[in-house]
Scaffold this active site. Structure first.
Site, PDB file in Angstrom:
ATOM      1  N   SER A   6     118.030 138.343   2.738  1.00 42.60           N
ATOM      2  CA  SER A   6     117.743 139.644   3.351  1.00 42.60           C
ATOM      3  C   SER A   6     118.227 140.726   2.394  1.00 42.60           C
ATOM      4  O   SER A   6     118.991 140.442   1.460  1.00 42.60           O
ATOM      5  CB  SER A   6     118.450 139.755   4.709  1.00 42.60           C
ATOM      6  OG  SER A   6     119.815 139.392   4.588  1.00 42.60           O
ATOM      7  N   GLU A   8     119.627 144.843   1.852  1.00 38.25           N
ATOM      8  CA  GLU A   8     120.236 146.013   2.491  1.00 38.25           C
ATOM      9  C   GLU A   8     119.889 147.300   1.740  1.00 38.25           C
ATOM     10  O   GLU A   8     119.910 147.352   0.517  1.00 38.25           O
ATOM     11  CB  GLU A   8     121.761 145.825   2.527  1.00 38.25           C
ATOM     12  CG  GLU A   8     122.469 146.957   3.251  1.00 38.25           C
ATOM     13  CD  GLU A   8     123.929 146.652   3.523  1.00 38.25           C
ATOM     14  OE1 GLU A   8     124.234 145.556   4.023  1.00 38.25           O
ATOM     15  OE2 GLU A   8     124.768 147.519   3.238  1.00 38.25           O
ATOM     16  N   ASP A 100     133.886 152.899   9.096  1.00 43.25           N
ATOM     17  CA  ASP A 100     135.118 153.308   8.428  1.00 43.25           C
ATOM     18  C   ASP A 100     135.725 154.497   9.137  1.00 43.25           C
ATOM     19  O   ASP A 100     135.012 155.384   9.594  1.00 43.25           O
ATOM     20  CB  ASP A 100     134.837 153.631   6.956  1.00 43.25           C
ATOM     21  CG  ASP A 100     134.725 152.344   6.151  1.00 43.25           C
ATOM     22  OD1 ASP A 100     135.520 151.418   6.418  1.00 43.25           O
ATOM     23  OD2 ASP A 100     133.842 152.258   5.293  1.00 43.25           O
ATOM     24  N   PHE A 210     133.597 151.178  -5.680  1.00 44.25           N
ATOM     25  CA  PHE A 210     133.264 150.505  -4.405  1.00 44.25           C
ATOM     26  C   PHE A 210     134.292 149.425  -4.104  1.00 44.25           C
ATOM     27  O   PHE A 210     134.752 149.267  -2.983  1.00 44.25           O
ATOM     28  CB  PHE A 210     131.926 149.772  -4.505  1.00 44.25           C
ATOM     29  CG  PHE A 210     130.690 150.613  -4.343  1.00 44.25           C
ATOM     30  CD1 PHE A 210     130.757 151.962  -4.052  1.00 44.25           C
ATOM     31  CD2 PHE A 210     129.437 150.015  -4.467  1.00 44.25           C
ATOM     32  CE1 PHE A 210     129.597 152.712  -3.909  1.00 44.25           C
ATOM     33  CE2 PHE A 210     128.279 150.742  -4.320  1.00 44.25           C
ATOM     34  CZ  PHE A 210     128.356 152.090  -4.048  1.00 44.25           C
ATOM     35  N   HIS A 260     122.490 137.847   1.430  1.00 49.62           N
ATOM     36  CA  HIS A 260     122.182 139.235   1.809  1.00 49.62           C
ATOM     37  C   HIS A 260     122.492 140.118   0.601  1.00 49.62           C
ATOM     38  O   HIS A 260     123.651 140.281   0.228  1.00 49.62           O
ATOM     39  CB  HIS A 260     123.049 139.637   3.009  1.00 49.62           C
ATOM     40  CG  HIS A 260     122.802 141.024   3.529  1.00 49.62           C
ATOM     41  ND1 HIS A 260     121.716 141.337   4.325  1.00 49.62           N
ATOM     42  CD2 HIS A 260     123.490 142.184   3.385  1.00 49.62           C
ATOM     43  CE1 HIS A 260     121.760 142.627   4.648  1.00 49.62           C
ATOM     44  NE2 HIS A 260     122.826 143.163   4.086  1.00 49.62           N
TER      45      HIS A 260
HETATM   46  P1  FAD Z   1     136.275 145.348  12.967  1.00 47.11           P
HETATM   47  O1  FAD Z   1     135.769 143.980  13.059  1.00 47.11           O
HETATM   48  O2  FAD Z   1     136.491 146.124  14.232  1.00 47.11           O
HETATM   49  O3  FAD Z   1     137.653 145.286  12.156  1.00 47.11           O
HETATM   50  C1  FAD Z   1     138.231 146.469  11.612  1.00 47.11           C
HETATM   51  C2  FAD Z   1     139.712 146.263  11.327  1.00 47.11           C
HETATM   52  O4  FAD Z   1     140.445 146.241  12.550  1.00 47.11           O
HETATM   53  C3  FAD Z   1     140.078 144.959  10.626  1.00 47.11           C
HETATM   54  O5  FAD Z   1     141.181 145.215   9.790  1.00 47.11           O
HETATM   55  C4  FAD Z   1     140.476 144.018  11.756  1.00 47.11           C
HETATM   56  O6  FAD Z   1     141.435 143.049  11.325  1.00 47.11           O
HETATM   57  C5  FAD Z   1     141.102 144.999  12.751  1.00 47.11           C
HETATM   58  N1  FAD Z   1     140.861 144.658  14.166  1.00 47.11           N
HETATM   59  C6  FAD Z   1     139.714 144.197  14.708  1.00 47.11           C
HETATM   60  N2  FAD Z   1     139.870 144.047  16.057  1.00 47.11           N
HETATM   61  C7  FAD Z   1     141.129 144.450  16.339  1.00 47.11           C
HETATM   62  C8  FAD Z   1     141.894 144.551  17.562  1.00 47.11           C
HETATM   63  N3  FAD Z   1     141.364 144.202  18.746  1.00 47.11           N
HETATM   64  N4  FAD Z   1     143.182 145.032  17.479  1.00 47.11           N
HETATM   65  C9  FAD Z   1     143.732 145.406  16.287  1.00 47.11           C
HETATM   66  N5  FAD Z   1     143.049 145.313  15.106  1.00 47.11           N
HETATM   67  C10 FAD Z   1     141.771 144.855  15.138  1.00 47.11           C
HETATM   68  N6  FAD Z   1     130.249 150.942   7.353  1.00 47.11           N
HETATM   69  C11 FAD Z   1     129.505 152.003   7.753  1.00 47.11           C
HETATM   70  O7  FAD Z   1     130.055 153.081   8.036  1.00 47.11           O
HETATM   71  N7  FAD Z   1     128.139 151.905   7.874  1.00 47.11           N
HETATM   72  C12 FAD Z   1     127.480 150.761   7.620  1.00 47.11           C
HETATM   73  O8  FAD Z   1     126.257 150.704   7.730  1.00 47.11           O
HETATM   74  C13 FAD Z   1     128.226 149.613   7.191  1.00 47.11           C
HETATM   75  N8  FAD Z   1     127.622 148.438   6.927  1.00 47.11           N
HETATM   76  C14 FAD Z   1     128.370 147.330   6.585  1.00 47.11           C
HETATM   77  C15 FAD Z   1     127.742 146.104   6.402  1.00 47.11           C
HETATM   78  C16 FAD Z   1     128.469 144.967   6.061  1.00 47.11           C
HETATM   79  C17 FAD Z   1     127.755 143.645   5.884  1.00 47.11           C
HETATM   80  C18 FAD Z   1     129.883 145.067   5.884  1.00 47.11           C
HETATM   81  C19 FAD Z   1     130.691 143.862   5.480  1.00 47.11           C
HETATM   82  C20 FAD Z   1     130.523 146.290   6.077  1.00 47.11           C
HETATM   83  C21 FAD Z   1     129.789 147.427   6.439  1.00 47.11           C
HETATM   84  N9  FAD Z   1     130.392 148.666   6.669  1.00 47.11           N
HETATM   85  C22 FAD Z   1     129.642 149.749   7.074  1.00 47.11           C
HETATM   86  C23 FAD Z   1     131.842 148.828   6.487  1.00 47.11           C
HETATM   87  C24 FAD Z   1     132.611 148.618   7.800  1.00 47.11           C
HETATM   88  O9  FAD Z   1     132.232 149.582   8.740  1.00 47.11           O
HETATM   89  C25 FAD Z   1     134.096 148.739   7.467  1.00 47.11           C
HETATM   90  O10 FAD Z   1     134.519 147.649   6.690  1.00 47.11           O
HETATM   91  C26 FAD Z   1     134.996 148.966   8.668  1.00 47.11           C
HETATM   92  O11 FAD Z   1     136.261 149.398   8.171  1.00 47.11           O
HETATM   93  C27 FAD Z   1     135.224 147.743   9.519  1.00 47.11           C
HETATM   94  O12 FAD Z   1     134.141 147.434  10.276  1.00 47.11           O
HETATM   95  P2  FAD Z   1     134.088 146.043  11.111  1.00 47.11           P
HETATM   96  O13 FAD Z   1     132.883 146.084  11.932  1.00 47.11           O
HETATM   97  O14 FAD Z   1     134.323 144.911  10.222  1.00 47.11           O
HETATM   98  O15 FAD Z   1     135.395 146.283  12.048  1.00 47.11           O
END
Ligand code: FAD
Length: 282
Positions: A6, A8, A100, A210, A260
């Site tokens: 896929s 991105e 983020d 990055f 991906h």
């Molecule tokens: P989560 O899974 O919520 O985790 C975030 C952090 O919080 C981690 O350190 C985790 O250990 C911790 N955590 C999780 N759950 C809990 C809890 N219940 N209590 C305490 N701590 C917890 N960013 C963008 O803004 N736009 C995008 O389109 C985008 N696309 C992405 C695509 C991919 C494939 C990847 C890998 C990243 C992408 N990101 C994007 C970046 C991403 O948003 C960041 O890495 C963000 O900081 C974490 O998102 P997450 O969904 O992994 O968060």
């Protein structure tokens, strides 16, 4: 062995980027990707950009397009609105993320709003059942804000339990990090596909920036070679294609279900990798 992949994209940030996108999409689509995904920014304008770019993909290529959706700083009603808009537009797959944290003045979410990606996954499932296939992020080299490897993995497992169908990883250059992550999945009984995110090596300064931001390690030997080739674009790209293609070969041979590619909105870096790997019809 997989031949699935896929691609991105991000919403173009300039009128020139928007104008160039259809031609880039056509070249990329000709390789036969499973789907395109489109990132979603934390700021207002790029959010409209996600929808517009998604529609461009569908119109220009007919290939499935999946929006990324981030929940931090948003509200349940705004997310509900976006989900309804995507469903209406025929979207069947979503990359669900926390997003983020803004660099300045972040105030914690209001009660009942979203703090972490697992809450967004649960919300999508509660409100739309199995309509959307949900992909979440995974971090074989650890999320930069994680408190520990064990805690980060436990939170990843929460996202899967909340209803994610698959995961896409942050990019990495060390295949062992992915294989170690997969072993941890097996031990934890997690069976959803975890697809490696693949970053082409195109621009030295950009890659270094990055990587520092997202916690992807550039191994010392690779960093030294990149530094040395930084001013010779063609040599860097040849070298980068070899290194990343070898990484992909290892991942495929080790059982990665798909790849991906982070295209950086350019056709050539991903096409070079596809050619080197014999992937797709290019
Ligand atoms: P989560 O899974 O919520 O985790 C975030 C952090 O919080 C981690 O350190 C985790 O250990 C911790 N955590 C999780 N759950 C809990 C809890 N219940 N209590 C305490 N701590 C917890 N960013 C963008 O803004 N736009 C995008 O389109 C985008 N696309 C992405 C695509 C991919 C494939 C990847 C890998 C990243 C992408 N990101 C994007 C970046 C991403 O948003 C960041 O890495 C963000 O900081 C974490 O998102 P997450 O969904 O992994 O968060």
């Amino acid at each position: 062995m997989t031949s699935k992949f896929s691609l991105e994209l991000f919403p173009p940030r300039t009128p020139e980027g928007t104008a160039k996108l259809p031609a880039i999409l056509k070249r990329l689509a000709a390789t036969g990707p499973e789907f395109f995904s489109v990132t979603y920014g934390a700021g207002g304008s790029e959010q409209n950009g996600t929808y517009d770019t998604l529609m461009t993909v569908v119109r220009e290529t007919g290939v499935e397009a999946a929006p990324h959706l981030t929940c931090i700083g948003s509200t349940r009603s705004r997310i509900a609105e976006l989900l309804a808009q995507y469903r209406e537009a025929g979207v069947k797959r979503i990359v669900a993320l926390r997003g983020d944290l803004p660099a300045t003045a972040y105030s914690p979410a209001a009660p009942g709003e979203f703090h972490f990606a697992n809450e967004l996954v649960a919300f999508i499932r509660e409100s739309h059942g199995a309509h959307f296939r949900i992909e979440v992020a995974a971090y074989p080299e650890l999320h930069p804000q994680a408190s520990s490897v064990a805690a980060d993995f436990a939170y990843f497992a929460d996202k899967v339990r909340a209803g994610a169908h698959a995961a896409i990883t942050q990019y990495f250059f060390n295949a062992d990090a992915y294989f170690d992550f997969m072993e941890r999945c097996t031990r934890a009984g997690i069976t959803v596909p975890v697809v490696p995110g693949i970053m082409p090596i195109v621009n030295a300064a950009q890659l270094i920036r990055f990587s520092a931001g997202c916690g992807a390690e550039i191994p010392r030997w690779l960093r030294l070679r990149i530094d040395e080739l930084a001013d010779d674009k063609a040599a860097l790209q040849d070298f980068g294609t070899d290194v990343v293609a070898r990484l992909c070969e290892k991942l495929i041979a080790g059982g990665a279900p798909s790849l991906h590619f982070y295209t950086l909105n350019q056709a050539e870096p991903t096409l070079r990798l596809c050619r080197a790997l014999g992937l797709g019809s290019n």
